[in-house]
Motif scaffolding. Structure first.
Motif, mmCIF file in Angstrom:
data_model
loop_
_atom_site.group_PDB
_atom_site.id
_atom_site.type_symbol
_atom_site.label_atom_id
_atom_site.label_comp_id
_atom_site.label_asym_id
_atom_site.label_seq_id
_atom_site.Cartn_x
_atom_site.Cartn_y
_atom_site.Cartn_z
ATOM 1 N N LYS B 343 -33.075 14.475 11.655
ATOM 2 C CA LYS B 343 -31.356 14.866 11.460
ATOM 3 C C LYS B 343 -30.936 14.807 12.415
ATOM 4 O O LYS B 343 -30.046 13.807 11.912
ATOM 5 N N PRO B 344 -31.341 14.797 13.523
ATOM 6 C CA PRO B 344 -29.743 14.110 14.331
ATOM 7 C C PRO B 344 -29.835 13.079 14.693
ATOM 8 O O PRO B 344 -28.765 12.410 14.815
ATOM 9 N N LEU B 347 -27.624 12.519 12.129
ATOM 10 C CA LEU B 347 -26.020 12.378 12.620
ATOM 11 C C LEU B 347 -25.122 11.416 13.249
ATOM 12 O O LEU B 347 -23.811 11.461 13.406
ATOM 13 N N ARG B 348 -26.237 11.195 14.493
ATOM 14 C CA ARG B 348 -25.187 9.831 15.482
ATOM 15 C C ARG B 348 -25.236 8.491 14.807
ATOM 16 O O ARG B 348 -24.374 8.108 14.658
#
Lengths: 162, 748
Positions: B343-344, B347-348
């Protein structure tokens, strides 16, 4: 014409908190209640500091406070310190995300606080040298001097935003 | 009346508050969040009709009451990231009463207005109402969770719950409920059909093959063939139906986001780059479509598949079913871990995509400025860097994304090994009533069972879709680039400009410029006037070499413009447009755009010449002020002065002003005019202007009408001619006279 101050041509003395008085040795001019503002508050530190009078007109620019006489330097740096508050975040304690609105709890050099960050794409700005500038929803500013030097947990948390 | 307070009263002062107010409440309270030493802490000021009471650690007794009679006034001093509430006493002394961050600044402003109002005219309900209204505007906090809301009556997204979010997106699926229902039924049919072959396989292994019954074998194969044909035909039709429905949903979502974006306040665009808005319309709409389809289709189907397989497996053999379920916790855990990890990273990736979109949104519409400043190389370099950033992230994510299916397949394979081990040992030992056919079909069912398990384990993952637009990209890639950057680079340009029999049209259907002949000497200040659409800007566009396909010649210092290196040539021109284009960058970088690597003091000098340094110094962030796209955050006149400063940085031989003062008021025009006069000394200058007053320094006037030069000469010559220029002057003088009269009579 822009007027620059360097070295010992001026004597700066404290007035009240963020205000200072200036006395130019060579021209014998005296100014009271000048407000020093950084021309580069985010990137320039104490280089290029403008002195504004009560009407917001510039009296002179200090190229670098380090070049001033020790007392004058202390006067202007104290006033700047009083005026600018950009807490340095040293550790993240909690980051909670709900539908892209973040509540961050962080330890700063001004103490621990919880603040709200929205639209982190534009409000969290990573710089090339590891510095991160953050603006919260109330327009308060924060800074991480070098996020890579934080504890691993904080690095992991902030890296999600960069 | 309800007591207004901007946040909970500090607990540490509650006792003191009780001492002062008992069980009563003040009129209103402003709670601060900084101690006087600027550490995060507590402070509060309670306001009454005739006095205020400060609660803070700066007082030994933690409290101080001040009667309004003692005060000359109160004020809020906003600094950088913090502010204070100060009192000025009648005896001339001043005192800082409370410190706070910008969180409480607006409320503190309203409180100061209240106190000053009471000091001046005594207490009135109007004064209190004004404070109450500020509180109402500020009270945008969810009473349930304390989260700040976008507006006072807005719903708290945190507390509305996911159900509400689902229902918001479900709105997009509702108009297509029939198609979606049909897809779901078809999907359940194909799932049920998929359950048949393993059963038939088991039957063939246990009954048909040992019984050596050829007819039954052919029948079973026929059954399998029928099932396969039906299964794949229905799957194909369902895929088509789903795609069409999905496209309709995504179209509607895009329309809605776009329509909403039209009505969002400017403050939204101050903080949000249009690149990310574009990204939302393009990518996020597809993500929501994905999400809607996932909920309405896959989740339901996968759920029933899982239950169906489980029931069949339990009916076949409950012991083997339990063995086959052993790896499930592991599969679920790996799935969860993957979801959390990915998930992160997504996002990046999103952030890097948004950066790329922002850069495109900045530089493609501003391509004229990029070219005018010969910044093609810098723009390309920046874009390369952004793409490389994206690539780095993509590489990192690729590792995880590639490893995940392999790990899952390995775990599922391990599950089948467990079934082989337990089922095999049952068959060899002749226990449990398990046949070879049953084992084979069981293994098939078990592997099918892991698909829904995996689906639910990864339900929270972010799914990225790529919208391929190869056709449009090819349009750009195949287009012919601007010609020649490597021709003649003269030592210097003096600024003599000659147009010789120049004719030009954009699409060859209509001539925009006809038979243009014009000579401008170095140092001339030339005013180009004419009605809208007369061809003034086109004349400049040709001089800037934005278009090369004209007939005739344009000579610079006697050299054909087309023979001079285009990059070099444009660097000799300072171009100030009617709508100055600012980039999403700091003021400093926007000015320094005219000369990359410029010394900081050169930028100050340029800003000073352009009458911009003054207003920049008064901005809280000074030269570090980050401008929104197109310079959002500055007035038209301020942007124009920055644009002039940018031109100053170039120290150009030729200056071009295209309606530089057209969209500003007369006071700002005066400032800009001053900046222009600082700049034009000794340079060949071309000025397009509607307001003829801006041309007072011009020594030559060119009147363009319908693509032709109809008059050319000094202002005095043209006035004596009593032609078009004379008429324009007359009309504008009359307009100015009327304006002056209106002003005198106070007419709007």
């Amino acid at each position: 014409m822009l007027r620059y101050i360097e070295g010992n041509e001026v004597k700066l003395t404290p007035n009240d908190g963020i205000f200072i008085d200036a006395e130019f040795y060579y021209t014998k001019e005296k100014f009271t209640a000048l407000e020093p503002h950084r021309l580069f508050p985010k990137s320039g530190g104490n280089k290029y500091v403008t002195l504004l009078d009560a009407d917001g007109n510039q009296v002179a620019i200090i190229r670098d406070t380090a070049s001033l006489l020790p007392e004058s330097r202390k006067t202007v740096e104290d006033a700047l310190e009083e005026y600018y508050m950009i807490p340095r975040i040293t550790r993240f304690i909690k980051m909670v995300d709900t539908f892209k609105i973040w509540m961050w709890t962080a330890e700063t050099d001004h103490g621990i606080l919880t603040f709200e960050v929205k639209n982190h794409i534009s409000t969290v700005k990573p710089l090339y040298d590891g510095r991160v500038l953050i603006t919260d929803t109330s327009d308060n500013r924060y800074e991480i001097p070098d996020y890579r030097k934080m504890d691993p947990r904080s690095v992991k948390m902030i890296e999600t935003m960069l | 009346m309800r007591t207004s307070i901007n946040k909970a009263f500090p607990e540490k002062f509650l006792e003191k508050r009780r001492e002062v107010y008992g069980e009563n409440d003040p009129l209103f309270t402003v709670v601060g969040d900084l101690a006087m030493d600027r550490r995060y802490g507590d402070g509060a000021i309670c306001f009454e009709k005739d006095r205020l009471t400060v609660f803070g650690d700066q007082y030994a007794s933690q409290t101080k009451t001040v009667s309004y009679g003692e005060l000359e006034n109160v004020s809020v001093k906003r600094m950088y990231g913090n502010a204070y509430f100060a009192a000025k006493y009648r005896n001339g002394e001043t005192e800082k009463l409370m410190r706070f961050t910008f969180f409480s600044a607006n409320i503190a402003d309203a409180a100061a207005d209240f106190v000053n109002g009471v000091i001046a005219d005594g207490f009135s309900d109007e004064l209190l109402n004004a404070v109450e209204n500020t509180y109402l505007e500020q009270r945008s906090f969810c009473p349930k969770c304390g989260r700040k809301l976008p507006s006072p009556d807005a719903e708290c997204l945190n507390c509305t719950g996911k159900k509400k979010m689902f229902s918001k997106f479900a709105v997009y699926a509702l108009p297509f409920k029939k198609s979606l229902l049909a897809c779901m039924l078809l999907s359940m049919f194909t799932t049920a059909a998929a359950l048949v072959p393993p059963y038939v396989t088991g039957y063939m292994v246990d009954t048909v093959l040992p019984g050596k019954d050829m007819r039954l074998l052919l029948t079973m194969i026929g059954v399998l063939l029928g099932v396969y044909v039906l299964q794949f035909a229905v799957t194909g039709f369902r895929a088509y139906l789903l795609r069409v429905t999905g496209d309709k949903i995504v179209t509607q979502i895009k329309k809605d986001i776009y329509a909403k974006a039209q009505y969002l306040p400017m403050s939204f665009y101050d903080k949000t780059s249009t690149g990310s808005v574009i990204n939302r319309i393009n990518s996020d709409a597809a993500a929501i479509q994905n999400f809607v389809l996932k909920i309405s289709q896959e989740a339901v189907v996968q759920f029933f598949t899982m239950i169906g397989i489980l029931v069949i497996m339990l009916c076949m053999n409950w012991r083997l079913t339990l063995f086959s379920l052993t790896p499930i916790p592991l599969v679920a855990m790996v799935g969860r871990a993957f979801g959390k990890n990915i998930k992160p990273r997504y996002l990046r990736i999103w952030r890097r995509n948004a950066s790329i979109s922002s850069l495109l949104a900045d530089t493609i519409p501003g391509i004229r400025i990029v070219k005018a400043f010969s910044h093609e190389k810098e723009s390309t370099g920046k874009f390369d860097a952004y793409c490389n950033d994206w690539l780095q992230e993509e590489k990192k994510i690729s590792k995880v994304v590639s490893a995940f299916p392999a790990v899952m397949t390995f775990l599922v394979t391990c599950g089948s090994l467990i079934i082989w081990l337990s089922g095999g040992s049952y068959i060899i030992g002749g226990r449990g009533g398990i046949t070879v056919g049953l084992l084979v079909s069981f293994i098939s069912y078990a592997s099918m069972f892991y698909t829904p398990v995996n689906f639910f384990a990864n339900f929270n993952d972010t799914y990225q879709n790529t919208l391929a637009s190869a056709e449009k990209i090819l349009d750009i890639l195949d287009a012919e680039p601007e010609r020649d950057f490597t021709k003649d680079t003269p030592e210097r340009i003096d600024g003599k400009i000659e147009f010789k029999n120049v004719n030009f049209s954009f699409d060859r259907s209509k001539k925009v410029l006809s038979n243009i002949n014009l000579t401008i000497e170095p140092g001339d200040i030339v005013g180009i006037v004419g009605t809208t659409g007369s061809g003034k800007s086109t004349l400049i566009n040709l001089l800037m070499r934005y278009y090369d396909e004209y007939d005739g010649e344009i000579l610079i210092d006697g050299k054909n413009l087309k023979d001079i290196d285009i990059g070099y040539y444009r660097r000799q021109i300072g171009f100030v447009q009617q709508e100055p284009l600012m980039f999403r960058d700091t003021i400093f970088n926007n000015i320094a755009y005219g000369k990359p690597g410029a010394h900081v003091e050169e930028v100050f000098r340029a800003a000073d010449i352009a009458n911009a340094h003054g207003f920049i110094t008064r901005l809280p962030d000074g030269y570090d002020t980050l401008l929104g796209e197109r310079g959002i955050g500055l007035s038209g006149g301020e942007k124009q002065r920055l644009s002039i400063a940018r031109a100053v940085m170039r120290n150009p031989a030729i200056l071009i002003f295209d309606e530089a003062t057209a969209s500003v008021d007369s006071e700002t025009e005066h400032l800009i005019q001053g900046a222009i006069e600082n700049l034009i000394r000794g340079r060949t200058t071309l000025m397009i202007a509607h307001r003829l007053s801006t041309l007072r320094k011009a020594n030559k006037i060119v009147v363009v009408d319908k693509g032709r030069i109809i008059e050319c000469g000094t202002p005095e010559e043209l006035m004596a001619l009593k032609g078009k220029y004379y008429k324009l002057i007359q009309i504008q003088s009359m307009g100015e006279k009327v304006e002056a009269e209106k002003k005198a009579e106070n007419f709007e």
